[in-house]
Write a protein that holds these residues in place. Sequence first.
Motif, mmCIF file in Angstrom:
data_model
loop_
_atom_site.group_PDB
_atom_site.id
_atom_site.type_symbol
_atom_site.label_atom_id
_atom_site.label_comp_id
_atom_site.label_asym_id
_atom_site.label_seq_id
_atom_site.Cartn_x
_atom_site.Cartn_y
_atom_site.Cartn_z
ATOM 1 N N ALA A 192 0.829 -1.208 0.000
ATOM 2 C CA ALA A 192 0.000 0.000 0.000
ATOM 3 C C ALA A 192 0.862 1.257 0.000
ATOM 4 O O ALA A 192 0.551 2.243 -0.687
ATOM 5 C CB ALA A 192 -0.932 -0.016 1.207
ATOM 6 N N ILE A 193 1.948 1.260 0.758
ATOM 7 C CA ILE A 193 2.849 2.418 0.767
ATOM 8 C C ILE A 193 3.534 2.565 -0.589
ATOM 9 O O ILE A 193 3.661 3.678 -1.123
ATOM 10 C CB ILE A 193 3.890 2.281 1.901
ATOM 11 N N ALA A 194 3.974 1.454 -1.170
ATOM 12 C CA ALA A 194 4.610 1.506 -2.487
ATOM 13 C C ALA A 194 3.657 2.078 -3.528
ATOM 14 O O ALA A 194 4.059 2.875 -4.393
ATOM 15 C CB ALA A 194 5.071 0.110 -2.897
ATOM 16 N N SER A 195 2.391 1.694 -3.444
ATOM 17 C CA SER A 195 1.397 2.218 -4.375
ATOM 18 C C SER A 195 1.191 3.717 -4.173
ATOM 19 O O SER A 195 1.177 4.491 -5.135
ATOM 20 C CB SER A 195 0.067 1.478 -4.192
ATOM 21 N N ALA A 196 1.036 4.138 -2.914
ATOM 22 C CA ALA A 196 0.779 5.547 -2.620
ATOM 23 C C ALA A 196 1.935 6.437 -3.051
ATOM 24 O O ALA A 196 1.726 7.578 -3.492
ATOM 25 C CB ALA A 196 0.511 5.716 -1.125
ATOM 26 N N LEU A 197 3.164 5.944 -2.927
ATOM 27 C CA LEU A 197 4.352 6.724 -3.284
ATOM 28 C C LEU A 197 4.784 6.524 -4.725
ATOM 29 O O LEU A 197 5.774 7.125 -5.164
ATOM 30 C CB LEU A 197 5.518 6.361 -2.345
ATOM 31 N N ASN A 198 4.083 5.647 -5.452
ATOM 32 C CA ASN A 198 4.473 5.306 -6.822
ATOM 33 C C ASN A 198 5.927 4.816 -6.859
ATOM 34 O O ASN A 198 6.740 5.256 -7.683
ATOM 35 C CB ASN A 198 4.295 6.508 -7.761
ATOM 36 N N ALA A 199 6.242 3.903 -5.956
ATOM 37 C CA ALA A 199 7.609 3.384 -5.830
ATOM 38 C C ALA A 199 8.019 2.593 -7.064
ATOM 39 O O ALA A 199 7.180 2.012 -7.760
ATOM 40 C CB ALA A 199 7.720 2.495 -4.588
ATOM 41 N N THR A 200 9.315 2.558 -7.321
ATOM 42 C CA THR A 200 9.846 1.788 -8.442
ATOM 43 C C THR A 200 9.591 0.302 -8.255
ATOM 44 O O THR A 200 9.273 -0.416 -9.212
ATOM 45 C CB THR A 200 11.354 2.034 -8.587
ATOM 46 N N GLU A 201 9.704 -0.158 -6.994
ATOM 47 C CA GLU A 201 9.553 -1.580 -6.703
ATOM 48 C C GLU A 201 9.220 -1.753 -5.233
ATOM 49 O O GLU A 201 9.686 -0.991 -4.375
ATOM 50 C CB GLU A 201 10.860 -2.322 -7.037
ATOM 51 N N CYS A 202 8.417 -2.774 -4.935
ATOM 52 C CA CYS A 202 8.187 -3.194 -3.560
ATOM 53 C C CYS A 202 8.910 -4.513 -3.368
ATOM 54 O O CYS A 202 8.577 -5.503 -4.025
ATOM 55 C CB CYS A 202 6.696 -3.345 -3.282
ATOM 56 N N GLN A 203 9.888 -4.530 -2.486
ATOM 57 C CA GLN A 203 10.731 -5.702 -2.295
ATOM 58 C C GLN A 203 10.359 -6.386 -0.986
ATOM 59 O O GLN A 203 10.431 -5.786 0.082
ATOM 60 C CB GLN A 203 12.200 -5.286 -2.294
ATOM 61 N N ILE A 204 9.974 -7.649 -1.098
ATOM 62 C CA ILE A 204 9.575 -8.445 0.069
ATOM 63 C C ILE A 204 10.732 -9.383 0.422
ATOM 64 O O ILE A 204 11.038 -10.311 -0.331
ATOM 65 C CB ILE A 204 8.302 -9.258 -0.209
ATOM 66 N N PHE A 205 11.382 -9.125 1.553
ATOM 67 C CA PHE A 205 12.510 -9.951 1.994
ATOM 68 C C PHE A 205 11.999 -11.047 2.918
ATOM 69 O O PHE A 205 11.274 -10.783 3.878
ATOM 70 C CB PHE A 205 13.544 -9.086 2.713
ATOM 71 N N THR A 206 12.378 -12.284 2.610
ATOM 72 C CA THR A 206 11.905 -13.441 3.356
ATOM 73 C C THR A 206 13.079 -14.358 3.687
ATOM 74 O O THR A 206 14.238 -14.020 3.455
ATOM 75 C CB THR A 206 10.857 -14.232 2.541
#
Length: 392
Positions: free
Chosen positions: A159-173
């Motif tokens: 949701a934050i990545a969408s609101a900020l129009n981020a280049t990428e949302c990276q999920i570290f697992t």
Amino acid sequence: MTLLVQKFGGTSVGSIDRIEAVADRVMKTYQQGHQIVVVLSAMAGETNRLLGLAKQIDEIPTARELDVLLSAGEQVSIALLAMALNRRGIKAQSLIADQVTIRTDNVFNNASITDVETERLTALLEQDNVVVVAGFQGRDSDNNITTLGRGGSDMTAVAIASALNATECQIFTDVDGVYSTDPRLVPDAKRLDVVHFEHMRTMASKGAKVLQLQSVEYALQHSVPLRVLSSFDDGEGTLVTFDIASTSSIVGIAILGNQVLLDVELSKEELQRQLSLFGVNVWSVTAKADSTQIVASNDDLARLRLVLDEKMRHIGDVSTLSMIGNDILEYSDEIRIFLSEAGIIVHNNQQQTDCLSFLIDKDNHKLAVNIIHKRFVVDQQRLDNPPLLAIY
């Protein structure tokens, strides 16, 4: 300059040493010239600890107060990471959801994000800060603290990545990407470079644990590129992409375990009516005039007992093996033959456009995954089939 949102789960920040390792990784990304928002879960085990404290006070605590309690876990981890970054000379500020602000609906314990305000985030980023945000939490229209349910920190990050129009949302697992099947079950499983969003959404709905279903759906709806990476090792991970041309013809193997097959002394219609009141979803396998066989999650058993009382009989522990991909329905008969030849009984099956699901005994799911993986991945050239991949 690119803007990245990086999310780290509870295992990634499960100790001081691991928080220090996350700080090193974030610092490296920052030094490459990126703006960064980091979203954190509570430290591993902390949410369960807080739940244990609540149950010592009240076996069934009020939902509102439970959210107040559970939201405390993320506040600890974001403060510690911000401290670690500041000590390294990287300006960092931690923010709880109310400081961002992240707005949700009014559903305690399982809220949905409705809006993310960006003014404060943008101001801090423009001042060259790394912003560290608490995942899993928000505020409703009555200014109550809410939590987002299982996997909620992924949802916060997307949701934050969408609101900020981020280049990428990276999920570290704790894994370095999406694999051709669960590497814990199949040693020769392969990591995939790319997976199409539609396939990833179906796989998440059928039990693949790498990404949370709601976060995948939100990212798809809001065109947020996702990448799955390892918290502990370097690498490119797996990109979840919108470009169907960049992906192979994918067949996914998703295993949904932790399920039970039950016989309930109610008609299908009456059973569905009662379960809908409690928000319990089940797979109705067979139905007669006065009884229905269903498949339910073990996590729902306590609620099912409250609803169904003595009308419920346990038949066995089961798993759902799902094959996901383009034109997958063409392989239905072949898959059944392979399972039958291995002595694996299929109790029932479901079909949809891009998915075949088979209900099998829990004890057989490791054997079933290995058989299907070998046939459709290792032996992919056989019978001149196009490249097929399986994803857990």
